[in-house]
Write a protein that holds these residues in place. Sequence first.
Motif, PDB file in Angstrom:
ATOM      1  N   MET A 467      16.392  63.048 113.077  1.00 48.07           N
ATOM      2  CA  MET A 467      16.864  64.382 112.697  1.00 48.07           C
ATOM      3  C   MET A 467      15.721  65.257 112.190  1.00 48.07           C
ATOM      4  SD  MET A 467      20.379  63.350 110.676  1.00 48.07           S
ATOM      5  CE  MET A 467      19.548  62.183 109.581  1.00 48.07           C
ATOM      6  N   GLN A 468      15.863  66.550 112.395  1.00 46.85           N
ATOM      7  CA  GLN A 468      14.958  67.515 111.796  1.00 46.85           C
ATOM      8  C   GLN A 468      15.697  68.830 111.607  1.00 46.85           C
ATOM      9  OE1 GLN A 468      12.487  67.570 115.733  1.00 46.85           O
ATOM     10  NE2 GLN A 468      11.852  69.366 114.571  1.00 46.85           N
ATOM     11  N   ILE A 469      15.264  69.597 110.612  1.00 46.71           N
ATOM     12  CA  ILE A 469      15.918  70.870 110.324  1.00 46.71           C
ATOM     13  C   ILE A 469      15.510  71.903 111.364  1.00 46.71           C
ATOM     14  CG2 ILE A 469      16.006  72.778 108.675  1.00 46.71           C
ATOM     15  CD1 ILE A 469      16.009  70.876 106.448  1.00 46.71           C
ATOM     16  N   ASP A 470      16.469  72.712 111.763  1.00 49.55           N
ATOM     17  CA  ASP A 470      16.223  73.746 112.758  1.00 49.55           C
ATOM     18  C   ASP A 470      17.023  74.986 112.377  1.00 49.55           C
ATOM     19  OD1 ASP A 470      15.205  74.928 115.009  1.00 49.55           O
ATOM     20  OD2 ASP A 470      16.601  73.981 116.404  1.00 49.55           O
ATOM     21  N   LYS A 471      16.627  76.120 112.905  1.00 50.95           N
ATOM     22  CA  LYS A 471      17.351  77.362 112.650  1.00 50.95           C
ATOM     23  C   LYS A 471      18.664  77.384 113.429  1.00 50.95           C
ATOM     24  CE  LYS A 471      13.250  80.269 111.903  1.00 50.95           C
ATOM     25  NZ  LYS A 471      12.564  81.515 112.318  1.00 50.95           N
ATOM     26  N   SER A 472      19.702  77.926 112.804  1.00 46.05           N
ATOM     27  CA  SER A 472      20.979  78.050 113.498  1.00 46.05           C
ATOM     28  C   SER A 472      20.977  79.235 114.457  1.00 46.05           C
ATOM     29  CB  SER A 472      22.124  78.200 112.490  1.00 46.05           C
ATOM     30  OG  SER A 472      21.937  79.357 111.689  1.00 46.05           O
ATOM     31  N   HIS A 473      20.063  80.181 114.246  1.00 48.98           N
ATOM     32  CA  HIS A 473      19.878  81.301 115.174  1.00 48.98           C
ATOM     33  C   HIS A 473      18.469  81.843 114.986  1.00 48.98           C
ATOM     34  CE1 HIS A 473      20.400  84.307 111.906  1.00 48.98           C
ATOM     35  NE2 HIS A 473      21.331  83.480 111.461  1.00 48.98           N
ATOM     36  N   ARG A 474      18.064  82.768 115.825  1.00 50.14           N
ATOM     37  CA  ARG A 474      16.667  83.204 115.876  1.00 50.14           C
ATOM     38  C   ARG A 474      16.156  83.752 114.552  1.00 50.14           C
ATOM     39  NH1 ARG A 474      14.144  88.029 117.407  1.00 50.14           N
ATOM     40  NH2 ARG A 474      16.172  88.973 117.813  1.00 50.14           N
ATOM     41  N   ASN A 475      16.971  84.510 113.837  1.00 45.96           N
ATOM     42  CA  ASN A 475      16.522  85.132 112.594  1.00 45.96           C
ATOM     43  C   ASN A 475      16.915  84.344 111.345  1.00 45.96           C
ATOM     44  OD1 ASN A 475      15.274  87.384 113.793  1.00 45.96           O
ATOM     45  ND2 ASN A 475      17.239  88.431 114.013  1.00 45.96           N
ATOM     46  N   ALA A 476      17.380  83.129 111.532  1.00 42.65           N
ATOM     47  CA  ALA A 476      17.832  82.340 110.383  1.00 42.65           C
ATOM     48  C   ALA A 476      16.671  82.020 109.453  1.00 42.65           C
ATOM     49  CB  ALA A 476      18.490  81.051 110.856  1.00 42.65           C
ATOM     50  N   ARG A 477      16.935  82.061 108.155  1.00 41.09           N
ATOM     51  CA  ARG A 477      15.949  81.713 107.131  1.00 41.09           C
ATOM     52  C   ARG A 477      16.330  80.349 106.561  1.00 41.09           C
ATOM     53  NH1 ARG A 477      13.268  84.628 108.970  1.00 41.09           N
ATOM     54  NH2 ARG A 477      12.074  82.706 108.890  1.00 41.09           N
ATOM     55  N   ILE A 478      15.504  79.341 106.839  1.00 41.70           N
ATOM     56  CA  ILE A 478      15.816  77.977 106.408  1.00 41.70           C
ATOM     57  C   ILE A 478      14.814  77.481 105.371  1.00 41.70           C
ATOM     58  CG2 ILE A 478      16.946  77.427 108.588  1.00 41.70           C
ATOM     59  CD1 ILE A 478      14.402  75.950 109.430  1.00 41.70           C
ATOM     60  N   ASP A 479      14.057  78.418 104.772  1.00 39.26           N
ATOM     61  CA  ASP A 479      12.980  78.044 103.857  1.00 39.26           C
ATOM     62  C   ASP A 479      13.504  77.275 102.637  1.00 39.26           C
ATOM     63  OD1 ASP A 479      10.957  80.116 105.232  1.00 39.26           O
ATOM     64  OD2 ASP A 479      12.859  81.120 104.814  1.00 39.26           O
ATOM     65  N   VAL A 480      14.618  77.743 102.061  1.00 37.68           N
ATOM     66  CA  VAL A 480      15.169  77.070 100.883  1.00 37.68           C
ATOM     67  C   VAL A 480      15.657  75.672 101.252  1.00 37.68           C
ATOM     68  CG1 VAL A 480      16.851  77.224  99.028  1.00 37.68           C
ATOM     69  CG2 VAL A 480      15.851  79.296  99.939  1.00 37.68           C
ATOM     70  N   ALA A 481      16.271  75.542 102.431  1.00 44.31           N
ATOM     71  CA  ALA A 481      16.756  74.232 102.869  1.00 44.31           C
ATOM     72  C   ALA A 481      15.592  73.258 103.058  1.00 44.31           C
ATOM     73  CB  ALA A 481      17.550  74.377 104.164  1.00 44.31           C
ATOM     74  N   GLN A 482      14.486  73.743 103.645  1.00 47.00           N
ATOM     75  CA  GLN A 482      13.309  72.889 103.807  1.00 47.00           C
ATOM     76  C   GLN A 482      12.778  72.446 102.449  1.00 47.00           C
ATOM     77  OE1 GLN A 482      12.064  71.566 106.429  1.00 47.00           O
ATOM     78  NE2 GLN A 482      11.875  72.942 108.167  1.00 47.00           N
ATOM     79  N   ALA A 483      12.687  73.390 101.515  1.00 48.33           N
ATOM     80  CA  ALA A 483      12.180  73.059 100.182  1.00 48.33           C
ATOM     81  C   ALA A 483      13.090  72.049  99.482  1.00 48.33           C
ATOM     82  CB  ALA A 483      12.048  74.331  99.350  1.00 48.33           C
ATOM     83  N   LEU A 484      14.404  72.181  99.696  1.00 40.96           N
ATOM     84  CA  LEU A 484      15.346  71.249  99.085  1.00 40.96           C
ATOM     85  C   LEU A 484      15.107  69.827  99.581  1.00 40.96           C
ATOM     86  CD1 LEU A 484      17.941  70.689  97.402  1.00 40.96           C
ATOM     87  CD2 LEU A 484      19.242  71.142  99.503  1.00 40.96           C
ATOM     88  N   THR A 485      14.914  69.662 100.886  1.00 42.12           N
ATOM     89  CA  THR A 485      14.704  68.313 101.425  1.00 42.12           C
ATOM     90  C   THR A 485      13.410  67.702 100.891  1.00 42.12           C
ATOM     91  OG1 THR A 485      13.568  69.104 103.434  1.00 42.12           O
ATOM     92  CG2 THR A 485      15.965  68.882 103.535  1.00 42.12           C
ATOM     93  N   LEU A 486      12.379  68.521 100.710  1.00 42.45           N
ATOM     94  CA  LEU A 486      11.105  68.011 100.192  1.00 42.45           C
ATOM     95  C   LEU A 486      11.252  67.528  98.751  1.00 42.45           C
ATOM     96  CD1 LEU A 486       8.697  70.728 101.653  1.00 42.45           C
ATOM     97  CD2 LEU A 486       8.937  68.362 102.429  1.00 42.45           C
TER      98      LEU A 486
END
Length: 507
Positions: A467-486
């Motif tokens: 698994m890896q995190i990906d955007k749900s659409h082109r302009n999606a902001r997933i920065d907080v989700a990435q930081a949470l996993t780290l």
Amino acid sequence: MALRLRKPKVLTKTDLLADWVADTFVDQNGAPLTLCQFQYDFLSDHFADDPAGGPLYRTTVLSTGRKNGKTVTLALLVAGYLDPSSPLHVPFAQVAINAPTSRHAEFLPEAIKLLYDRIDRGSDWSFNKAPPPTFRHKGGKGKLTCLSGARASGHGLDLDLALVDETGLMPKSNETVQNTFDAVASKDGRVILTGTRGDSDTYNEIINNPDARTKVHLYGVDKDANASDPATWAQANPGLGVTKSRRFMEDAHAKGEQAGSLTEFRVWHLNMPLSPTRQLLLEYGDLTKAYDETADPISGEPCFVGMDLGGSSAMTAAVVMYQESGVIRCIGAFPGEGTLDLAKRGKRDGVGNAYVTAAERGELFETSGAVTDVAEFLDRLRDFIGPHPVLSVSADRYRDAEFRTAMARAKIDWPIITRGTGPKDGDNDIRATRRVFLSGKAKLRRNLLLEAGLTEADVKVSTTGAMQIDKSHRNARIDVAQALTLACAAFVADLDAPAAEMEVTVL
């Protein structure tokens, strides 16, 4: 008084097939094999004739949750076409099945062979593996051809019966469905589409907007249905309790909950129109269970930090997780200069007024410059953390040099852990995040910035299950989700670290 004789019942093709099946085949317990009502109804529409000639429905669709007897239904139907002992035998019948792969297609002849093996007649059939694989009844002249689902698959065939299995898994921009439909033209044949809905635009368009010559038998539920309600299970599983055990459904649901995602359960067993290769990082219910408006870290408690660095359009975000209490706090920033303010950014990113509201709550701020000033963000982050030792800060390996430079400018010497965002590190970090929330170790006050980030983040699942995190659409902001996993990954690594052992020698 005149004696009137009751007219004998006229048996339909479905009646003839059902009687032949019951007289010929047995189930896994050795009892006569009978059709469920949903199978009978589906086959009745498949066999229906137009009074003007030809089939009443050119295409019939059967879409259910998995393991409801769909393959057995097709196996009995194809056997009825090809076996000379069947009342519906079609001499020289040409049947083909298309599926995402040739291996998928071969499940059908294997199911037919199993039915005949149970009555000691498996030797009636021959299977030629030479491409394309073909399956024949030795006493008949017809055949079943297994196709691979390639783009040109089915092109040029003349068929009496054309099948497409797992239609919802067919690649996008694939011509298979159209080729299969065209293959019945010269013989005025019939088409069957089966499989869970998935996120195939073509298949869902056929299901949702069928033409006059298409009959849809859909057993599924909407995306917002309660996946934990047994009443919902019954809607998507017409064979529940007969071809599919209720205990299995309970176990499949429990397995999904334990893994931290019910996406596969929703796709395969509830037939929701979702992608089986994309999941949520966290189910909303699992997130809200961690909400505690009194959650605060212990005085002087050490913490772990996860950071995702942004650019001109992306957010820079940090999530702080405390070692003992499990409290989670997060903060984010956008560059303050440029044409976009927070309201316009929210509109562009599809989150409405979330950024403005998050800023009002102190969860989001703007830095100077047209690109987020990381050193300025780190200064703000240090104040945000306060008098708590930072055991580590995890950040993207790809931007390691930039991050270390910003750390030096901010005069911060926290230990740095670099992580990749691909399936190797990403899979571990996602599993750690789910574990933290499912185990009840995570506590946090409601954070709108985090909610918006989790809404925009998908988990992409590869064919290997990584698994890896990906955007749900082109302009999606997933920065907080990435930081949470780290942050969660660092927390879990510390939790799982073996306790230090000390050996004392008394002299």
